[in-house]
Design a protein around this motif. Structure first.
Motif, mmCIF file in Angstrom:
data_model
loop_
_atom_site.group_PDB
_atom_site.id
_atom_site.type_symbol
_atom_site.label_atom_id
_atom_site.label_comp_id
_atom_site.label_asym_id
_atom_site.label_seq_id
_atom_site.Cartn_x
_atom_site.Cartn_y
_atom_site.Cartn_z
ATOM 1 N N SER A 77 0.828 -1.211 0.000
ATOM 2 C CA SER A 77 0.000 0.000 0.000
ATOM 3 C C SER A 77 0.862 1.260 0.000
ATOM 4 O O SER A 77 0.490 2.285 -0.577
ATOM 5 C CB SER A 77 -0.943 0.000 1.203
ATOM 6 O OG SER A 77 -0.217 -0.058 2.427
ATOM 7 N N ILE A 91 -8.987 -1.025 -2.355
ATOM 8 C CA ILE A 91 -8.076 -0.239 -1.512
ATOM 9 C C ILE A 91 -6.950 0.319 -2.372
ATOM 10 O O ILE A 91 -6.597 1.507 -2.277
ATOM 11 C CB ILE A 91 -7.488 -1.103 -0.375
ATOM 12 C CG1 ILE A 91 -8.595 -1.585 0.578
ATOM 13 C CG2 ILE A 91 -6.409 -0.335 0.385
ATOM 14 C CD1 ILE A 91 -9.227 -0.497 1.401
ATOM 15 N N GLU A 141 -2.809 2.699 6.180
ATOM 16 C CA GLU A 141 -4.074 2.014 6.482
ATOM 17 C C GLU A 141 -3.887 1.114 7.692
ATOM 18 O O GLU A 141 -3.129 0.143 7.651
ATOM 19 C CB GLU A 141 -4.504 1.177 5.271
ATOM 20 C CG GLU A 141 -5.847 0.507 5.434
ATOM 21 C CD GLU A 141 -7.015 1.439 5.188
ATOM 22 O OE1 GLU A 141 -8.129 1.095 5.617
ATOM 23 O OE2 GLU A 141 -6.831 2.504 4.577
ATOM 24 N N ALA A 193 -6.087 -1.139 9.387
ATOM 25 C CA ALA A 193 -7.401 -1.784 9.323
ATOM 26 C C ALA A 193 -7.540 -2.910 10.335
ATOM 27 O O ALA A 193 -8.638 -3.417 10.563
ATOM 28 C CB ALA A 193 -7.644 -2.327 7.917
ATOM 29 N N GLY A 240 -3.275 -3.467 4.699
ATOM 30 C CA GLY A 240 -2.474 -2.444 5.350
ATOM 31 C C GLY A 240 -1.689 -2.973 6.530
ATOM 32 O O GLY A 240 -1.324 -4.144 6.594
#
Length: 328
Positions: free
Chosen positions: A156, A181, A296, A298, A320
């Motif tokens: 990411s 995402i 991220e 999550a 993430g």
């Protein structure tokens, strides 16, 4: 204090919650009251004793922890003062704890406004991505890159950094949810590598040419398809093998297509090219503070649920950064 220890190698069940004494910092060290702990794939390799270094027993996992300095050892001076929030880098691990001692010089003072949970992503994931781009891939301007596991911790960040460096980015993941995402993070094109012969989609997007660079850490058939996604003269940068399965591409393919394969190991840069690693760290922190880089988070687990965090990562259920939190 609470701590997660392992007395044996094996499944996540070997991670046990124990009560132990709060450590005392030696000369040159600080004691950190931990708020958040980064969980990395290397922790899983350590747990199985398949890491490139042997894991001694008993062992406490965790190479990065964020928290507040509450005590300093002899000889420790500013900026490592009591009350300072730091990212503690722990080369010998021990991070799965409510308190950790760390060498002061291996602690990075953080801006007061930085979220401690997001800060756990800047050491392993952030500097891995930045160093691969700056030191292995080099100039990305105008190039097309393929990022595997593009919704993961490193992936990411790679998607975002590649875009910031002028590349066109293809994000590849194992599910449509993860690909969404990647799209939100800036990927120009997305591809699901759970489908067969997905390299054909990559070739179609690149008008038959293929990508210039692949960032790969999955292994197995994903590795094979990644190589087939490359253009002639392309480069594949391998920084892991999450599946544990070797690829099966014949070496002659590299010759025929004039392909280069490069490996990346963060520990090499920390141990041998510290100045480059520090520069990468500064770059990532700067981008986070400027809101040019998003992390991220999550998946958060309580310290005592470390085994669940490991299971989720191994079963590819995470997006993430994955972290553990304490009650501190």
């Amino acid at each position: 204090m609470k701590q997660i220890q392992m007395q044996d190698y094996g499944s996540p069940d070997v991670l046990k919650l124990v009560e132990t004494e709060i450590p005392t910092p030696n000369a040159g060290e600080v004691l950190v009251k931990v708020k958040a702990i980064g969980v990395n794939y290397s922790d899983i390799l350590r747990r199985k004793n398949t890491y490139f270094q042997e894991t001694p027993l008993p062992f406490v996992l965790g190479t990065e922890a964020v928290g507040e300095i509450v005590r300093v050892g002899e000889g420790v001076t500013i900026p490592y003062a009591v009350g300072t929030t730091v990212l503690a880098i722990l080369p010998q691990a021990s991070g799965y704890s409510e308190y950790v001692t760390a060498i002061a010089q291996y602690c990075v003072p953080l801006p007061p406004e930085m979220n401690p949970e997001k800060a756990t992503a800047i050491f392993v994931q952030g500097t891995t991505a930045q160093l691969m781009i700056s030191q292995v891939a080099n100039d990305l301007e105008g190039k097309t890159v393929l990022v595997n596991a593009s919704a993961g911790g490193v992936g990411s960040i790679l998607v975002q950094l590649a875009k910031l460096n002028g590349a066109k980015v293809i994000g590849a993941s194992s599910s449509d949810a993860k690909l969404e995402i990647s799209k939100k993070l800036g990927a120009d094109f997305i591809v699901n590598y759970s489908k067969s012969e997905w390299s054909n989609e990559v070739k179609k997007f690149t008008e038959g040419k293929g990508v210039d660079i692949v960032f790969e850490m999955v292994g197995g058939e994903v590795y094979n398809q990644s190589l087939k996604s490359l253009s002639q003269g392309g480069q594949i940068i391998v920084f892991g093998c999450a599946s544990g399965i070797q690829g099966t591409i014949h070496p002659e393919f590299f010759v025929d297509e004039n392909i280069t394969q490069s490996g990346f190991n963060l520990a090499y840069f920390i141990n041998n090219r510290m100045e480059l690693w520090q520069k990468a760290l500064e770059t990532v922190i700067g981008l986070l503070m400027q809101d040019k880089l998003k992390v991220e988070i999550a998946h958060k687990y309580a310290l005592e649920d470390a085994a669940e965090a490991h299971e989720a990562i191994e079963n590819r259920k995470t997006i993430g950064k994955v972290i553990l939190t304490t009650n501190n």
